[in-house]
Design an enzyme around this catalytic site. Structure first.
Site, PDB file in Angstrom:
ATOM      1  N   SER A  59       0.841  -1.195   0.000  1.00 23.91           N
ATOM      2  CA  SER A  59       0.000   0.000   0.000  1.00 23.91           C
ATOM      3  C   SER A  59       0.874   1.242   0.000  1.00 23.91           C
ATOM      4  O   SER A  59       1.463   1.603   1.012  1.00 23.91           O
ATOM      5  CB  SER A  59      -0.915   0.029   1.227  1.00 23.91           C
ATOM      6  OG  SER A  59      -1.539   1.306   1.308  1.00 23.91           O
ATOM      7  N   GLU A  60       0.950   1.867  -1.134  1.00 24.00           N
ATOM      8  CA  GLU A  60       1.747   3.086  -1.236  1.00 24.00           C
ATOM      9  C   GLU A  60       1.084   4.228  -0.488  1.00 24.00           C
ATOM     10  O   GLU A  60       1.754   5.101   0.061  1.00 24.00           O
ATOM     11  CB  GLU A  60       1.968   3.459  -2.705  1.00 24.00           C
ATOM     12  CG  GLU A  60       2.963   2.551  -3.427  1.00 24.00           C
ATOM     13  CD  GLU A  60       2.501   1.126  -3.625  1.00 24.00           C
ATOM     14  OE1 GLU A  60       1.274   0.890  -3.636  1.00 24.00           O
ATOM     15  OE2 GLU A  60       3.350   0.230  -3.759  1.00 24.00           O
ATOM     16  N   ILE A  87       3.946   5.058  -7.474  1.00 31.93           N
ATOM     17  CA  ILE A  87       4.036   6.192  -6.547  1.00 31.93           C
ATOM     18  C   ILE A  87       2.829   7.125  -6.644  1.00 31.93           C
ATOM     19  O   ILE A  87       2.661   8.002  -5.806  1.00 31.93           O
ATOM     20  CB  ILE A  87       5.341   6.998  -6.818  1.00 31.93           C
ATOM     21  CG1 ILE A  87       5.833   7.676  -5.526  1.00 31.93           C
ATOM     22  CG2 ILE A  87       5.167   8.004  -7.936  1.00 31.93           C
ATOM     23  CD1 ILE A  87       7.212   8.272  -5.656  1.00 31.93           C
ATOM     24  N   HIS A 129       7.632   0.069 -14.957  1.00 37.43           N
ATOM     25  CA  HIS A 129       8.840   0.080 -14.129  1.00 37.43           C
ATOM     26  C   HIS A 129       9.927   0.987 -14.707  1.00 37.43           C
ATOM     27  O   HIS A 129      11.065   0.910 -14.266  1.00 37.43           O
ATOM     28  CB  HIS A 129       9.409  -1.334 -13.986  1.00 37.43           C
ATOM     29  CG  HIS A 129       8.606  -2.254 -13.117  1.00 37.43           C
ATOM     30  ND1 HIS A 129       7.352  -2.679 -13.448  1.00 37.43           N
ATOM     31  CD2 HIS A 129       8.886  -2.820 -11.916  1.00 37.43           C
ATOM     32  CE1 HIS A 129       6.898  -3.490 -12.494  1.00 37.43           C
ATOM     33  NE2 HIS A 129       7.807  -3.585 -11.556  1.00 37.43           N
TER      34      HIS A 129
END
Ligand SMILES: Cc1ncc(C[n+]2csc(CCOP(=O)(O)OP(=O)(O)O)c2C)c(N)n1
Ligand SMILES: [Mg+2]
Lengths: 326, 367
Positions: A59-60, A87, A129
């Site tokens: 969990s960002e 993010i 990524h």
């Protein structure tokens, strides 16, 4: 004397600040026993214990949100987000909370937290990524945005970021996590925030970049030098707040400038630098500011990624064009 | 404390059912559901699991030799995807996480496409088979709300279709997981949410992911039924998903299913699970894995023998090798492709960038 990679320098700075200040905590996915997917937190849990090196659930929002709460209570959380691609929920916490707590409480509650995240392409990583979205963060008032470009600068800048009394986003160019080694001593000496780094002096053109693209920029400067063009290379290092003076002073001398970044062209941070030059340095410019950037496209998957990444050759070409402009 | 045993003092109560038909050794524990009465009907499920496992082995071998990118193995979790996909109708829509190759194959995504995707080629997400299935979701749990949206579309059009969304145990810690479930239940849309509970989210074990006793009970907070199945029993997975799909199609809303399984190898080829879990734990879990479990059952029913097995392995290997060869022989795309699918029509502002990108490589688009 110890040679270290950029990622080792990060670990060193984390350990140093944790040692100095027991309020420093590390939170993130897999930062504990795994030592982080890039090994940036390797060994920290053994040294500082699981209270201070905390694996979060996936969990960002939690990584950032819990850091806001901890920071408001006087801790110094350093949150790791595994890849920049994940993010974006953090932006909510940074924009709506971390960056404005000081202002909205008129200094009563502050938010000394750091969010670290690897970013950028060129390592053939899976989808989501490889993006370079640093400009998103530079648009947030009250937030510092720091990007190192070498092991030594990573060490010094991360020390400064963690010791800073306000929120900092610390973006790590993962393409050069391990490709460059440099002497990094654990001196505890921070590198000043809000300061560009002059990496190479030159009279003819100013090349401005940050992060992993510094590699291509310095290569280009070498090539240009063999052609008699002496490029000055500036590593912005702290994108926000921006040390515009160093760039303006350089361009006052050279009269020409190219900005190099991996991020897409439109609204990339290069636009800010070009705008500053147009606003405050126009009469010094002998040629239009050039931008060598990624394209305005979704970051390609590895098979087409090389087409996207700016190359030293593109920097050289842009510099030559700038030199030929009259 | 109000007395717990007085029902008038209980605001809500729930229980989470658990389903398993085949015991770890493949013996029958519960009377099998209808679809499983004829053992021969289970052979396609077995075949699909074996194929996935052989594909998996090949994918890892290609990655290790630099011919594929980072790859998430589904070793040991084949029953989750096969069980779910085999319960679906072709017109349903699958929204998978990155670890559900077995479900994708059943749905008609080709092995070549899956190789292409993990090899770093966008064409791997342009499925020739299931045109409406979503590409894999890499940002964990971000696709749960999509499933609610897809299901809402079915409901608005009065279609008897359903969306099936698969995510990991780690995914249940994210807001978007719960937000997706919540809206799906509030609007009573035909969705099935399936958790591949493989006990690990990279290095974080399931117990550190949530303090809840089960993941299935997260359904209760969202207002939908939640249940657990043995995720290494393909019959149980298929049965639970089929029941949930029936519920969805008959207008009774979504279901959450937690399939208990185990990730038998590294998180991805970029991971080294030795850093955080013991070999003993893993070898214990090998005893529960789904492929030999179903095989043992089929053998016990005289529906499978050594020769069948040998034949299947060689056919699957051949298919996998053929797909790998096709993947490896695929011509790379020209640079123009990075521009050409951004918008329906390329805006003028991008045209110059596209031309520049082509010119940069000397006009040779295939440079
Ligand atoms: C939002 C988000 N954060 C972080 C990651 C990096 N990451 C990839 S897989 C993973 C763990 C996921 O665990 P789980 O949901 O249990 O799925 P599994 O990998 O076990 O199939 C993480 C943290 C990601 N992909 N997305
Ligand atoms: Mg998992």
């Amino acid at each position: 004397m110890t040679e270290r990679t950029l990622v080792e320098a990060i670990t060193l700075a984390l350990a140093r600040t944790m040692d100095e200040n027991e309020k420093v905590l590390v939170v993130g996915e897999d930062v504990g026993i795994d030592g982080g997917v890039f090994r940036a937190t390797a060994g920290l849990i053994n040294r500082f214990g699981k209270d201070r090196v905390r694996d979060t659930p996936v969990s960002e929002t939690v990584i950032a949100g819990i850091s806001v709460g901890l920071a408001a209570q006087g801790f110094r959380p350093v949150g790791e987000v595994q890849f920049m691609g994940f993010i974006y929920p953090v932006i909510d916490q940074l924009l709506n909370h971390a960056s404005r707590l000081r202002t909205r409480t008129r200094g009563r509650i502050t938010c000394p937290m750091v969010i670290r995240a690897p970013y950028g392409g060129g390592i053939h990583a899976p989808e989501h990524h490889s993006e370079s979205m640093e400009a998103l963060f530079t648009h947030i008032p009250g937030l510092r945005v720091v990007i190192p470009s070498s092991p030594a600068r990573a060490y010094g800048l991360l020390l400064a970021a963690i010791r800073d009394p306000d929120p900092v986003v610390f973006l790590e160019p993962k393409r050069i996590y391990r490709s460059i080694k440099e002497e990094v001593e654990d001196t505890g000496n921070a590198i000043a925030l809000d300061k560009c780094q002059l990496l190479r002096a030159g009279r003819d053109i100013t090349l401005v970049s940050w992060g992993a693209m510094i590699v291509e920029t310095l290569q280009a400067a070498e090539t240009l030098s063999t052609e008699g063009i002496e490029a000055e290379v500036i590593d912005v290092a702290t994108l926000k707040p921006l040390d515009a003076a160093t760039i303006l002073n350089s361009v006052e001398k050279t009269g020409r400038c190219a900005v190099i970044h991996e991020a897409p062209y439109t609204s990339g941070f290069g636009a800010e630098i070009a705008a500053r030059l147009a606003e405050y340095g126009l009469t010094n410019l002998l040629a239009p500011v050039r931008r060598v950037t990624g394209y305005d496209v979704t970051m390609p998957l590895p098979k087409l990624e090389h087409y996207y990444m700016p190359t030293a050759a593109r920097v050289v070409a842009a510099a030559r064009e700038s030199m030929e402009f009259s | 404390m109000p007395p717990q045993n007085d029902p008038s003092n209980v605001a809500a109560a729930f229980s989470i059912p658990f389903t398993r038909y085949l015991a770890v050794d493949g013996s029958v524990e519960e009377e099998l559901p209808d679809f499983a009465h004829d053992p021969a009907a289970l052979i396609p499920l077995y075949r699909a699991m074996v194929l996935t496992r052989i594909f998996d082995e090949k994918a890892i071998a290609l990655q290790r030799t630099g011919r594929l990118g980072t790859f998430p193995s589904s070793l040991g979790q084949e029953a989750v995807g096969v069980g779910a996909a085999s319960a679906m109708l072709p017109e349903d829509v699958l929204l998978p996480s990155f670890r559900e190759q077995s479900a994708q194959f059943w749905r008609g995504v080709t092995m070549k496409e899956v190789f292409l995707y993990w090899g770093g080629d966008e064409r791997g997400s342009n499925f020739e088979g299931p045109r409406e299935d979503f590409p894999v979701s890499i940002p964990v749990a971000s696709h749960f709300p999509h499933a609610a949206g897809v299901a809402l579309a079915f409901k608005l059009r009065d279609e008897k279709r359903a969306a099936v969304c698969i995510g990991g145990d780690g995914a249940t810690s994210k807001g978007d997981f719960y937000e997706g479930l919540n809206i799906a239940a509030v609007w009573s849309v035909p969705a099935v949410f399936l958790i591949n509970d493989n006990q690990w989210a990279i290095s974080v074990p399931r117990q550190k992911q949530t303090a809840a006793q089960t993941l299935a009970q997260k359904a209760i907070a969202a207002g939908m039924p939640g249940e657990q199945v043995d995720g290494n029993d393909v019959i149980a997975v298929r049965d639970a998903v089929a029941r949930a799909l029936k519920r969805a199609r008959s207008g009774n809303g979504p279901t959450l299913i937690e399939a208990l399984t185990y990730r038998l190898t590294d998180h991805t080829t970029a991971d080294d699970a030795h850093r955080y879990r013991s070999d003993e734990e893993v070898s214990q879990r090998w005893k529960e894995e789904p492929v030999s479990r179903l095989r043992n059952y089929l053998v016990s029913q005289d529906a499978w023998n050594k020769k069948d097995e040998e034949q299947l392995l060689s056919v699957c290997k051949e298919e996998v090798e053929k797909s790998a060869d096709e993947y490896l022989a695929t011509e790379p795309e020209p640079v123009s492709e990075i521009f050409d699918y951004l918008f329906k029509e390329l805006p003028d502002d991008l045209r110059a960038q596209r031309e520049f990108a082509i010119a940069r490589i000397g006009g040779n688009e295939h440079d």
